[in-house]
Design a protein around this motif. Structure first.
Motif: not given
Length: 416
Positions: A81-92
């Motif tokens: 399964r492919i996944r991103a090297q970095q997966f960042v959620e942008i929060h307030a």
């Protein structure tokens, strides 16, 4: 008798000859035997010259190849399964109303780029108040310092008491502490104000916004998640291997997820896309889980794969081909030349005297259209690759060299 009758030639015939042979005469028996003998000789000569000539049956023609040794890469195939090297959620990080969106959804953004703006008025007021408190504390500190500087010479001249000196020093120390607290409050207020400009911590592709303009956002009362950023210049491929394959790789020359430089070959992976085509780039295995899942008997492996053209999408499944073994100086024969039966596998070997020998061998793993032979063959021997179905043990054959087919470029690339 007339002259004419005397000169007339005499005619002899078989009838006249047989008439002269009288039965019971020795000469007649001898003549009969001679005739019979002549007839037999004539018949024997006719049979000898007119008989059909016998021809030896032709030897069976077979195609042979020379046994060679070479280094062979052995692969295992798994589902990854492919996944991103970095997966960042942008929060307030602060609460407020969303005022502005500063990006195009789905576009590539840079690290530190402003994405959202939250109403900053309240937080600017906090900064101004903290700055005013700091200025007041600084003024108190300066006054307390001057008071201390006046008391100290008076105390030296016995014009001021010890109590006056202690009070002046305590007032100065308190003023210094107030300045420190005020500076910390100002720093905190400025940081909070900076959180009203929501920036990206990494470079990558941004998703669509989760919150609309005018929405109350924040970690407490409102929506916290605003968007996600994915770094997809390189991706990670997750898959599971069996413990047996892992032990095989450890026993040989391949290192899974080991970057300590122990002299072993670093394992790499190739993947197949959803349309069946092979991805042109290779990835390096950089992690192998040190424990095995007792439920499945497998352990997790991860490889990092370059993705310059963004053709690999995080979340998709793919077929992963992993290097798990490297055989040096291995004997590899075409799988089609093997005959499998209940007693084992055998192959026909042509000896130097062109006699085919049925030889049982021990086979190893299959590599493409070939099979590795563990025992039973030696380098330089000739094996039958075509026509072995008509052979028996110790049969004389007519060996011809097999026509070499063009090598598959994909398999050639993998062996590099």
């Amino acid at each position: 008798m007339s002259f004419e009758n005397q000169n007339r030639p005499k005619h002899f015939s078989a009838k006249s000859i047989f008439r002269k042979i009288k039965p019971g005469n020795k000469k007649s028996k001898r003549a009969w035997l001679s005739i019979i003998l002549v007839v037999l000789i004539v018949l024997a000569c006719l049979f000898f010259f007119l008989r059909p000539k016998t021809q030896n049956p032709p030897l069976p023609k077979v195609e042979v190849e020379m046994v060679k040794t070479e280094n062979v890469n052995i692969y295992g195939e798994y589902v990854g399964r492919i996944r991103a090297q970095q997966f960042v959620e942008i929060h307030a990080r602060v609460e407020g109303y969303l005022e502005k969106m500063c990006f195009k959804e789905g576009s590539y953004i840079q690290k530190g780029q402003t994405l959202f703006v939250i109403d900053p008025k309240l937080y600017k007021a906090h900064v101004n108040r903290a700055r005013a408190v700091l200025n007041k504390a600084l003024a108190q500190e300066r006054k307390a310092k001057r008071d201390l500087e006046r008391i100290e010479p008076l105390f030296a001249q016995n014009a001021a008491s010890q109590l006056d000196l202690d009070n002046a020093r305590a007032a100065y120390d308190s003023a210094v502490a107030e300045v420190t607290v005020a500076k910390a409050d100002l720093t905190q207020a400025e940081l909070t104000l900076g959180y009203t400009n929501v920036t990206s911590p990494i470079s990558g592709y941004i998703s669509e916004r989760v919150a609309d303009i005018g929405t109350l956002v924040g970690p407490s009362g409102g929506k916290s998640l605003l968007a996600t950023v994915v770094k997809s210049d390189s991706v990670r491929v997750d898959f599971s291997m069996t413990a047996l394959d892992y032990l095989r790789s450890k026993d040989y020359n391949v290192s899974l997820g080991n970057t300590t430089g122990d002299g072993k070959i670093n394992s790499f992976v190739t993947i197949t896309l959803a349309d069946g085509s092979k991805y042109p780039h290779k990835g390096l295995v950089d992690f192998a889980d040190p424990k095995v899942d007792p439920k499945t008997g497998t352990f997790s492996v991860r490889a990092e794969m370059p993705n310059p053209d963004k053709s690999l999408l995080p979340g998709e499944f793919t077929k992963v081909k992993v290097l798990i073994d490297v055989r040096t100086n291995a004997i590899e024969v075409p799988t089609k030349s093997l005959v499998i039966e209940k007693n084992g596998a055998y192959i026909f070997v042509v000896r130097p005297d062109s006699v085919a020998e049925k030889r049982f061998i021990e086979t190893g793993p299959e590599v493409g259209n070939n099979t590795i032979v563990e025992r039973g063959l030696a380098k330089g021997e000739k094996i039958v690759v075509e026509g072995f179905h008509k052979l028996t043990h110790n049969m004389k054959v007519d060996p011809v060299a097999a026509v070499k087919k063009e090598e598959n470029p994909d398999s050639a690339d993998e062996s590099k």
